[in-house]
Scaffold this motif. Structure first.
Motif, PDB file in Angstrom:
ATOM      1  N   PRO A   1       1.513  -1.329  -3.345  1.00  0.00           N
ATOM      2  CA  PRO A   1       1.088   0.224  -2.833  1.00  0.00           C
ATOM      3  C   PRO A   1       2.472   1.005  -2.853  1.00  0.00           C
ATOM      4  N   TYR A   2       2.274   2.458  -2.517  1.00  0.00           N
ATOM      5  CA  TYR A   2       3.185   3.293  -1.815  1.00  0.00           C
ATOM      6  C   TYR A   2       3.218   2.979  -0.495  1.00  0.00           C
ATOM      7  N   LEU A   3       4.022   3.151   0.140  1.00  0.00           N
ATOM      8  CA  LEU A   3       3.963   3.156   1.885  1.00  0.00           C
ATOM      9  C   LEU A   3       4.529   4.229   2.433  1.00  0.00           C
ATOM     10  N   ARG A   4       3.606   4.569   3.331  1.00  0.00           N
ATOM     11  CA  ARG A   4       3.951   5.529   4.448  1.00  0.00           C
ATOM     12  C   ARG A   4       3.842   5.052   6.124  1.00  0.00           C
ATOM     13  N   TYR A   5       4.621   5.486   6.842  1.00  0.00           N
ATOM     14  CA  TYR A   5       4.495   5.216   8.136  1.00  0.00           C
ATOM     15  C   TYR A   5       4.605   6.235   9.287  1.00  0.00           C
ATOM     16  N   GLN A   6       4.158   6.159  10.437  1.00  0.00           N
ATOM     17  CA  GLN A   6       4.148   7.095  11.522  1.00  0.00           C
ATOM     18  C   GLN A   6       5.706   7.264  11.763  1.00  0.00           C
TER      19      GLN A   6
ATOM     20  N   CYS B   1       6.011   1.450  13.935  1.00  0.00           N
ATOM     21  CA  CYS B   1       5.789   1.569  12.650  1.00  0.00           C
ATOM     22  C   CYS B   1       6.905   1.590  11.525  1.00  0.00           C
ATOM     23  N   GLU B   2       7.846   2.243  11.931  1.00  0.00           N
ATOM     24  CA  GLU B   2       8.923   2.162  10.791  1.00  0.00           C
ATOM     25  C   GLU B   2       9.755   0.944  10.657  1.00  0.00           C
ATOM     26  N   GLN B   3       9.768   0.291  11.708  1.00  0.00           N
ATOM     27  CA  GLN B   3      10.395  -1.027  11.370  1.00  0.00           C
ATOM     28  C   GLN B   3       9.625  -2.092  10.696  1.00  0.00           C
ATOM     29  N   LEU B   4       8.095  -1.896  11.224  1.00  0.00           N
ATOM     30  CA  LEU B   4       7.253  -2.782  10.322  1.00  0.00           C
ATOM     31  C   LEU B   4       7.087  -2.421   8.668  1.00  0.00           C
ATOM     32  N   GLY B   5       7.047  -1.089   8.492  1.00  0.00           N
ATOM     33  CA  GLY B   5       7.040  -0.706   6.978  1.00  0.00           C
ATOM     34  C   GLY B   5       8.314  -1.144   6.397  1.00  0.00           C
ATOM     35  N   ARG B   6       9.483  -1.247   7.065  1.00  0.00           N
ATOM     36  CA  ARG B   6      10.475  -1.780   6.375  1.00  0.00           C
ATOM     37  C   ARG B   6      10.688  -3.238   5.920  1.00  0.00           C
ATOM     38  N   SER B   7      10.014  -3.829   7.006  1.00  0.00           N
ATOM     39  CA  SER B   7       9.875  -5.260   6.921  1.00  0.00           C
ATOM     40  C   SER B   7       8.823  -5.740   5.950  1.00  0.00           C
ATOM     41  N   VAL B   8       7.914  -4.813   5.586  1.00  0.00           N
ATOM     42  CA  VAL B   8       6.946  -5.141   4.530  1.00  0.00           C
ATOM     43  C   VAL B   8       7.465  -4.900   3.157  1.00  0.00           C
TER      44      VAL B   8
ATOM     45  N   ILE C   1       0.931   3.128   7.869  1.00  0.00           N
ATOM     46  CA  ILE C   1       0.844   2.164   9.142  1.00  0.00           C
ATOM     47  C   ILE C   1       0.968   3.301  10.133  1.00  0.00           C
ATOM     48  N   MET C   2       0.122   3.314  11.048  1.00  0.00           N
ATOM     49  CA  MET C   2       0.184   4.329  12.125  1.00  0.00           C
ATOM     50  C   MET C   2      -0.024   3.301  13.505  1.00  0.00           C
ATOM     51  N   ASP C   3       0.495   4.022  14.777  1.00  0.00           N
ATOM     52  CA  ASP C   3       0.491   3.346  15.864  1.00  0.00           C
ATOM     53  C   ASP C   3      -0.861   4.153  16.872  1.00  0.00           C
ATOM     54  N   ARG C   4      -1.350   3.004  17.653  1.00  0.00           N
ATOM     55  CA  ARG C   4      -2.620   3.433  18.210  1.00  0.00           C
ATOM     56  C   ARG C   4      -2.208   4.470  19.344  1.00  0.00           C
TER      57      ARG C   4
ATOM     58  N   TRP D   1       0.927  13.622  -5.536  1.00  0.00           N
ATOM     59  CA  TRP D   1      -0.028  12.410  -5.867  1.00  0.00           C
ATOM     60  C   TRP D   1      -1.098  12.011  -4.817  1.00  0.00           C
ATOM     61  N   ARG D   2      -2.315  11.480  -5.184  1.00  0.00           N
ATOM     62  CA  ARG D   2      -3.375  11.215  -4.391  1.00  0.00           C
ATOM     63  C   ARG D   2      -3.826   9.832  -4.557  1.00  0.00           C
ATOM     64  N   PRO D   3      -4.025   9.033  -3.802  1.00  0.00           N
ATOM     65  CA  PRO D   3      -4.415   7.766  -3.945  1.00  0.00           C
ATOM     66  C   PRO D   3      -5.922   7.561  -4.221  1.00  0.00           C
ATOM     67  N   LYS D   4      -6.130   6.501  -4.939  1.00  0.00           N
ATOM     68  CA  LYS D   4      -7.514   6.064  -4.995  1.00  0.00           C
ATOM     69  C   LYS D   4      -7.728   5.046  -4.111  1.00  0.00           C
ATOM     70  N   GLU D   5      -7.104   4.294  -3.546  1.00  0.00           N
ATOM     71  CA  GLU D   5      -7.204   3.253  -2.455  1.00  0.00           C
ATOM     72  C   GLU D   5      -6.112   3.577  -1.385  1.00  0.00           C
ATOM     73  N   ILE D   6      -6.602   3.278  -0.275  1.00  0.00           N
ATOM     74  CA  ILE D   6      -5.901   3.277   1.170  1.00  0.00           C
ATOM     75  C   ILE D   6      -5.966   2.247   1.827  1.00  0.00           C
ATOM     76  N   VAL D   7      -4.907   1.469   2.308  1.00  0.00           N
ATOM     77  CA  VAL D   7      -4.925   0.558   3.171  1.00  0.00           C
ATOM     78  C   VAL D   7      -4.277   1.022   4.565  1.00  0.00           C
ATOM     79  N   LEU D   8      -5.271   1.027   5.495  1.00  0.00           N
ATOM     80  CA  LEU D   8      -4.784   1.778   6.725  1.00  0.00           C
ATOM     81  C   LEU D   8      -4.603   0.854   7.902  1.00  0.00           C
ATOM     82  N   PHE D   9      -3.350   0.573   8.186  1.00  0.00           N
ATOM     83  CA  PHE D   9      -3.147  -0.489   9.420  1.00  0.00           C
ATOM     84  C   PHE D   9      -2.761   0.364  10.637  1.00  0.00           C
TER      85      PHE D   9
END
Length: 607
Positions: free
Chosen positions: A177-182, A190-197, A220-223, A531-539
């Motif tokens: 995927p492309y990757l975005r984070y909060q 969220c940023e640290q997790l994104g960079r780790s992934v 990736i977002m936070d509660r 760009w618009r995704p066709k699929e989204i994995v929201l964590f």
């Protein structure tokens, strides 16, 4: 993207590719992962003679069996496997071993296993990426009980487990995927997790060479970005079960007897006691199993609201009674033959009817005992409307109510919602609210959660403006206006609220989610801004709620008549989105879990 199907495919390959009679060894986590997607009966039908745990030292020697091991790649499991393999051939428990890991395995661990396998008992070592709990088809979790308690040390196992779990899901779905984070989250997790992934994907780049055109986004977002949703009373079947009794690996333990005092509710919040999921219930007869795969009624009614569910359970009982009547009209050998042919299905239906009648009855008792119909109206008004004085008066009335008295956890939820909503203008009201909480039976140490919650998820901590004028409005980013709808725009006053993720997803599909609040990783971004995704994995770091699952299902299956919510804006002329969403989180929350999670934080760590 189907979390259950992907896991099933892996498990099916594991138990069928190794022919002949075999033993299946699991660890504590894979035992739960398999139980969500495969029944024990189905596994035993695949020539699996024995299912046991790798850490069981009392396993008998069975040299006539092959051994299939399916475990997570952890230091403990590697050590156990070394011990299992490092024996004289005459003392080996099984004739050969087939090792399957749920995720990528470090090279040094593989070297240790090779060194331990002096008798060449291991016939194959495979990585099958099922390192997650498939809750529903569109939802997975990682089984992490708490994230906030580990935030001060992101290098600890909890942080690594999140990165490994996300990596496993992407590999299972065959998506790069492309990757975005909060941008703003607790300790920038969220940023640290994104960079780790991203680093893990780069390291395992050969595994991600799927040859598929990029159409997927990982967000990736936070509660803390939406603290309101997990505090609200739920009104759909699966969500209500989890809110009142907790669903743990498809299993639910119902209360053993009626409670006279609502404060003794099974969902009561007490940070001094172990969570319900950690307690062993001595009355196993009260445990029921729920499965989307093997329970047609449950699968059909997952997202049914309370009113429709009551009608559907009545219809289910009537159908069973009609079948019962046919069994009383056996007058010939042919009738008896037909009955015996249908008896297993009839018996299974009877068990399901009894199970769901008991569940719905227990839910009804909980709703009645705690006065949740009245409480929920006030919750929804606070979450969705802007009338501080009315809300304060209604809140004070509920907290002072004596017949029946409000349950402590409900009193605390209401106050938390109020102070989150009116954070900037309610300071003078807080002392009175604290007194009302104590009068309602909330211990003084628990009332501290009010300040802790604001430190964790107050307006200054959020990117989004959840409440319009009462929040800190980030200019140009009022993405959650839908939360402020009034009663005239909805049919059901108990389900007005819409979670933040709905608006986030809509913003993504319109290419309007602003990068300053949810930036792309610099190495995992599309070439075009439109760009618009066709699929989204929201964590969601910190846990997801079943209300959010409800809206994800609306995206994935807009034709589902048992789901009354809309994924789009619900207005004529508005764009309909063709997108599939997979929701992931560290665990599934109910309101008690969320309050308990936030209570782990100390004021000096969040201020």
């Amino acid at each position: 993207m189907d979390a259950i199907k992907a896991a099933q495919n892996y498990i099916n390959r594991i138990v069928t590719d190794v022919g002949g009679l075999k033993a299946l060894l699991l660890d504590d986590e894979t035992m739960g992962m398999i139980s969500l997607v495969y029944s024990r009966t189905t596994i035993l039908e695949k020539e699996v003679f024995l299912i046991d745990r790798l850490d069981n030292d009392k396993r008998e020697k069975m040299p006539h069996l092959k051994c299939v091991v399916f475990v997570r790649p952890t230091q403990r499991n590697i050590t156990l496997l070394e011990k299992e393999l490092k024996v004289a051939q005459s003392k080996a428990r099984y004739t050969e071993y087939h090792l399957f890991f749920t995720n990528t395995v470090e090279r040094e661990w593989l070297a240790k296993l090779a060194q331990a396998d002096e008798n060449e008992l291991v016939k194959q070592v495979q990585e099958y990426y099922a390192d997650y709990y498939a809750i529903n088809r569109e939802v997975f979790t990682l089984g992490i009980p708490s994230v906030l308690s580990e935030l001060q040390a992101p290098g600890k196992p909890t942080f690594d487990r999140m990165a490994q779990g996300i990596l496993s899901v992407l590999l299972a779905m065959k998506r790069r995927p492309y990757l975005r984070y909060q941008a703003q989250s607790q300790d920038q997790i969220c940023e640290q997790l994104g960079r780790s992934v991203q680093a893990a994907i780069q390291k395992e780049h050969e595994l991600f060479n799927f040859g598929i055109k990029d159409s997927c986004l990982l967000l990736i977002m936070d509660r803390s970005e939406d603290p309101v949703t997990p505090l609200l009373t739920q009104w759909t079947y699966q969500a209500m079960i989890h809110e009142f009794f907790k669903i743990n690996n498809n299993r639910v333990i119902l209360p053993s007897k009626k409670k006279d005092d609502p404060s003794s509710s099974s969902s009561s919040y007490d940070p001094q006691q172990p969570t319900e999921g950690e307690q062993k219930d001595k009355q196993a007869d009260n445990e029921v199993v729920l499965s989307c795969e093997y329970d047609h009624f449950f699968n059909k009614n997952l997202y049914c609201n309370w009113g429709d569910l009551c009608l559907n359970i009545k219809q289910f009982v009537d159908e069973f009674k009609a079948q019962q009547n046919t069994t009383s009209n056996i007058s010939s050998v042919e009738d008896l033959k037909n009955f015996m042919h249908k008896f297993p299905e009839f018996k299974k239906m009877g068990g399901n009817v009894s199970k769901h009648v008991n569940l719905v009855g227990a839910i009804s008792e909980e709703v009645k005992q705690r006065g949740l119909l009245e409480i929920s109206v006030v919750e929804q008004e606070i979450a969705c409307d802007n009338d501080k004085q009315t809300h304060y008066n209604n809140l004070a009335m509920l907290l002072s109510k004596q017949d029946p008295p409000i349950a402590p956890q409900d009193a605390l939820r209401l106050v938390l919602l109020f102070v989150l909503r009116y954070e900037k203008t309610c300071k003078k009201d807080i002392p009175h609210l604290m007194q009302l909480l104590e009068d309602a039976g909330v211990p003084p140490e628990q009332t501290k959660l009010v300040d802790t919650m604001l430190g964790f998820a107050g307006a200054a901590k959020r990117n989004c403006d959840l409440f319009g004028k009462e929040g800190i409005v980030k200019e140009g980013f009022k993405i959650i206006r839908g939360l402020a709808k009034g009663f005239n725009d909805v049919e059901n006053v108990y389900t007005q609220h819409e979670p933040l993720i709905k608006t986030l997803l809509n913003q993504i599909m319109k290419a309007k989610l602003r990068e300053e609040f949810f930036p792309y990783h610099e190495r995992m971004r599309p070439a075009s801004k439109d760009w618009r995704p066709k699929e989204i994995v929201l964590f969601v770091v910190g846990g997801a709620s079943y209300e959010e699952v409800l809206f994800v299902n609306a995206y994935n299956d807009p034709s589902n008549k048992n789901n009354s919510v809309n994924a789009d804006d619900g207005k004529k002329g508005k764009e309909k989105f063709d997108v599939k969403v997979l929701l992931g989180s560290t665990r599934m929350l109910n309101s008690v879990d969320f309050m308990e999670e936030v209570s782990y934080l100390k004021q000096d760590s969040i201020c």
